[in-house]
Design a protein around this motif. Structure first.
Motif, PDB file in Angstrom:
ATOM      1  N   ILE A  19      33.172  12.148  79.901  1.00  0.00           N
ATOM      2  CA  ILE A  19      32.432  13.490  80.084  1.00  0.00           C
ATOM      3  C   ILE A  19      33.292  15.073  79.090  1.00  0.00           C
ATOM      4  CG2 ILE A  19      30.760  12.867  82.161  1.00  0.00           C
ATOM      5  CD1 ILE A  19      32.499  13.736  83.540  1.00  0.00           C
ATOM      6  N   LEU A 154      33.810  11.872  88.866  1.00  0.00           N
ATOM      7  CA  LEU A 154      33.454  10.878  88.101  1.00  0.00           C
ATOM      8  C   LEU A 154      33.426   9.646  88.862  1.00  0.00           C
ATOM      9  CD1 LEU A 154      32.228   9.216  85.443  1.00  0.00           C
ATOM     10  CD2 LEU A 154      34.513   9.770  84.452  1.00  0.00           C
ATOM     11  N   TRP A 157      31.107   9.774  91.197  1.00  0.00           N
ATOM     12  CA  TRP A 157      29.547   8.647  90.786  1.00  0.00           C
ATOM     13  C   TRP A 157      29.582   7.799  90.062  1.00  0.00           C
ATOM     14  CZ3 TRP A 157      28.374   6.277  86.483  1.00  0.00           C
ATOM     15  CH2 TRP A 157      27.019   6.479  85.928  1.00  0.00           C
ATOM     16  N   LEU A 168      26.009  14.028  86.089  1.00  0.00           N
ATOM     17  CA  LEU A 168      27.154  14.174  85.835  1.00  0.00           C
ATOM     18  C   LEU A 168      27.647  15.899  85.162  1.00  0.00           C
ATOM     19  CD1 LEU A 168      28.669  10.801  84.602  1.00  0.00           C
ATOM     20  CD2 LEU A 168      29.721  12.286  86.531  1.00  0.00           C
ATOM     21  N   ALA A 171      28.389  18.687  87.128  1.00  0.00           N
ATOM     22  CA  ALA A 171      30.324  18.481  87.065  1.00  0.00           C
ATOM     23  C   ALA A 171      31.215  19.484  85.953  1.00  0.00           C
ATOM     24  CB  ALA A 171      30.458  16.990  87.391  1.00  0.00           C
ATOM     25  N   ILE A 213      27.991  14.272  77.087  1.00  0.00           N
ATOM     26  CA  ILE A 213      27.756  13.040  78.271  1.00  0.00           C
ATOM     27  C   ILE A 213      27.738  12.296  77.146  1.00  0.00           C
ATOM     28  CG2 ILE A 213      27.175  11.484  80.286  1.00  0.00           C
ATOM     29  CD1 ILE A 213      26.153  14.215  82.254  1.00  0.00           C
TER      30      ILE A 213
END
Length: 250
Positions: A19, A154, A157, A168, A171, A213
């Motif tokens: 990401i 991360l 998650w 994500l 974030a 991502i």
């Protein structure tokens, strides 16, 4: 790109979760994420000024991402494009004469290996073991506040949901400054960027242009998704493309 976090072979379901945000001058032209023609195995955005890319994947079994490296002054316009280096690596061409490029950090992944490359203070290529990594415009895993925050998001998650990678994006939109971490010891080479910046930069001149991502499961099935933003931080578009990596050799 200016910040990224990735989990490489660190979860039984996912071979790669990467990401990141690309921070750039809003005036610099770019084409959105797309499949290139040619080569049709490459999927990436495109820098329309220099012709390369900042992040992308190849269906030949590669992925790459580059960040600028602080502390070495303004980039020299006579040097080769760092985006072209990413494009060459995604196409399977070996990197040569790394010192000829402006300062950079680069992560290159294939079906079986991950490598970190940099060219300052000297050219270096290091193999990365499976794990969780963060990178911005300093050294690999430098504990800058925003890098720690993105790695932490991360990791959370991976330890909880680990089902829908698109969650994500939340974030990647964080605009608050984290309290943990060590501030960079050198200012940005971009005057409009603060010494300590959040994960998502909202700025009319220089800010977060897109969030991306990459998710590749253990069988090599992948998706790359890009969200784009205007100078006010408003989302202006989203592209998502599926792809597949060849099955890893045993």
């Amino acid at each position: 790109m200016c910040i990224m976090a990735m989990a490489w072979n660190a979860h039984p379901r996912w071979r790669l979760i990467l990401i990141g945000n690309r921070d750039e001058l809003h005036a610099r032209p770019a084409a959105p994420l797309a499949r290139w023609e040619p080569p049709n195995h490459l999927i990436a955005g495109r820098d329309l000024l220099s012709g390369g890319t900042w992040l992308g994947v190849s269906e030949q079994g590669r992925a790459a991402i580059v960040t600028n490296l602080r502390g070495y002054g303004d980039p020299r316009p006579d040097r080769a494009s760092r985006g072209a280096l990413v494009t060459d690596l995604l196409a399977g061409r070996e990197a040569v004469a790394l010192e000829d490029f402006n300062p950079f950090n680069l992560i290159l992944l294939d079906r079986n290996q991950a490598h970190f490359l940099t060219n300052r203070p000297a050219p270096l290529r290091t193999e990365l073991t499976p794990g969780l990594y963060g990178l911005s415009n300093g050294t690999l895993d430098a504990p800058w506040p925003k890098t720690l925050a993105l790695k932490s998001a991360l990791l959370d998650w991976l330890m909880t949901e680990a089902v829908d990678p698109l969650t994500l994006f939340d974030a990647l939109r964080l605009e608050s400054l984290p309290h943990a971490g060590i501030a960079p010891d050198t200012p940005s080479d971009v005057p409009a960027e603060a010494l300590i910046s959040p994960i998502f930069i909202r700025n009319p001149a220089y800010g977060t242009r897109c969030s991306t991502i990459i998710a590749i499961d253990a069988q090599g099935h992948g998706t790359i998704t890009e969200r784009r933003f205007d100078p006010e931080g408003t989302q202006t578009g989203e592209n998502s493309l599926p792809f597949a990596w060849p099955v890893a050799e045993k």
